[in-house]
Design an enzyme around this catalytic site. Structure first.
Site, PDB file in Angstrom:
ATOM      1  N   LYS A  14       7.862  -1.700   3.889  1.00  0.00           N
ATOM      2  CA  LYS A  14       6.656  -2.518   4.069  1.00  0.00           C
ATOM      3  C   LYS A  14       7.032  -3.957   4.427  1.00  0.00           C
ATOM      4  CE  LYS A  14       4.805  -1.527  -0.041  1.00  0.00           C
ATOM      5  NZ  LYS A  14       5.754  -0.548  -0.623  1.00  0.00           N
ATOM      6  N   ARG A  89      -2.823  -1.784  -5.804  1.00  0.00           N
ATOM      7  CA  ARG A  89      -1.849  -0.843  -6.351  1.00  0.00           C
ATOM      8  C   ARG A  89      -2.463   0.073  -7.398  1.00  0.00           C
ATOM      9  NH1 ARG A  89       2.996  -3.810  -5.218  1.00  0.00           N
ATOM     10  NH2 ARG A  89       4.930  -2.798  -5.758  1.00  0.00           N
ATOM     11  N   ARG A 128      18.811  -2.394  -0.168  1.00  0.00           N
ATOM     12  CA  ARG A 128      18.123  -3.687  -0.245  1.00  0.00           C
ATOM     13  C   ARG A 128      18.708  -4.551  -1.371  1.00  0.00           C
ATOM     14  NH1 ARG A 128      11.750  -3.472  -0.883  1.00  0.00           N
ATOM     15  NH2 ARG A 128      12.232  -2.958  -3.040  1.00  0.00           N
ATOM     16  N   ARG A 134      17.239  -8.662  -5.398  1.00  0.00           N
ATOM     17  CA  ARG A 134      16.065  -8.652  -6.282  1.00  0.00           C
ATOM     18  C   ARG A 134      16.423  -8.041  -7.622  1.00  0.00           C
ATOM     19  NH1 ARG A 134      10.782  -6.270  -3.310  1.00  0.00           N
ATOM     20  NH2 ARG A 134      10.460  -5.513  -5.431  1.00  0.00           N
ATOM     21  N   ARG A 146       9.564   2.253 -11.326  1.00  0.00           N
ATOM     22  CA  ARG A 146       8.670   1.807 -10.239  1.00  0.00           C
ATOM     23  C   ARG A 146       8.165   2.996  -9.428  1.00  0.00           C
ATOM     24  NH1 ARG A 146      12.521  -2.155  -7.717  1.00  0.00           N
ATOM     25  NH2 ARG A 146      11.147  -2.238  -5.920  1.00  0.00           N
TER      26      ARG A 146
END
Ligand code: AMP
Length: 190
Positions: A14, A89, A128, A134, A146
């Site tokens: 995204k 969400r 990532r 992160r 998650r």
């Protein structure tokens, strides 16, 4: 005004696709995850409240993100629309968004859903983590939570938007360019 929702599991791409989408279609990008990470970096009370939830892979309370979205709708002018990334969400957030837009005489234009198989999610997030650092990407159990949160709380949104003909799924596998072309082909219809 166009109101696009960028939808998909964590790691679907995204954030990667959002930049090209906002540029090509003159949209304002609102990523609730990025807004929350800036609050954490700035050490605000909201950031402090959000930090432990984000680092556990849980969602922050609906009212917090709803307030952020409405503030952006009020503040941002001179765009052709908005790209909501990571919001809504939950079904409660989707209902709140519908109410916010109805007040403005507007409605959701389309949900652009980038889909990847579950087994690809971990691999993409691991990649990532190496690039962006992160905190919520670094631990496998947080990533798993998650993904679980996505299936339990976010996936039901498909059933929320599908009956209205607003849900559109894109194959998120392949190169960044291939996925971008699929998205642009879809968005050119609206
Ligand atoms: P993201 O950058 O979209 O992956 O979001 C990172 C984290 O921020 C999520 O795992 C949640 O903890 C929190 N978050 C982002 N957007 C929302 C939202 N709409 N509702 C609740 N929590 C959110």
């Amino acid at each position: 005004m166009k109101y696009y929702i960028l939808f998909g599991p964590p790691g679907a791409g995204k954030g990667t696709q959002a930049g090209a989408m906002v540029q090509n279609f003159h949209l304002c990008h609102i990523s609730t995850g990025e807004l929350l990470r800036s609050e954490i970096a700035a050490g605000t009370p909201l950031g402090l409240q959000a930090k432990s939830l984000i680092e556990a892979g849980e969602l922050v309370p609906d009212e917090v993100v709803e307030g952020m979205i409405e503030a952006k709708f009020d503040a941002v002018k001179d765009v052709e629309g908005f790209l909501l990334d990571g919001f809504p969400r939950t079904v409660a957030q989707a209902e709140a968004l519908d109410a916010m837009l109805a007040k403005r005489g507007e409605e959701v234009t389309a949900v652009v859903s980038i889909m990847i198989p579950d087994e690809m999610i971990h691999e993409r997030i691991r990649h990532r983590a190496e690039i962006e650092g992160r905190a919520d990407d670094a631990r496998d159990e947080v990533v798993s939570n998650r993904i679980k949160t996505y299936h339990d709380k976010t996936e039901p949104l498909i059933g929320f938007y599908n009956p209205a003909g607003k849900y559109h799924e894109i194959d998120g596998t392949g190169t960044i360019e291939t996925v971008r072309n699929r998205i642009f082909n879809l968005m050119n219809n609206f």
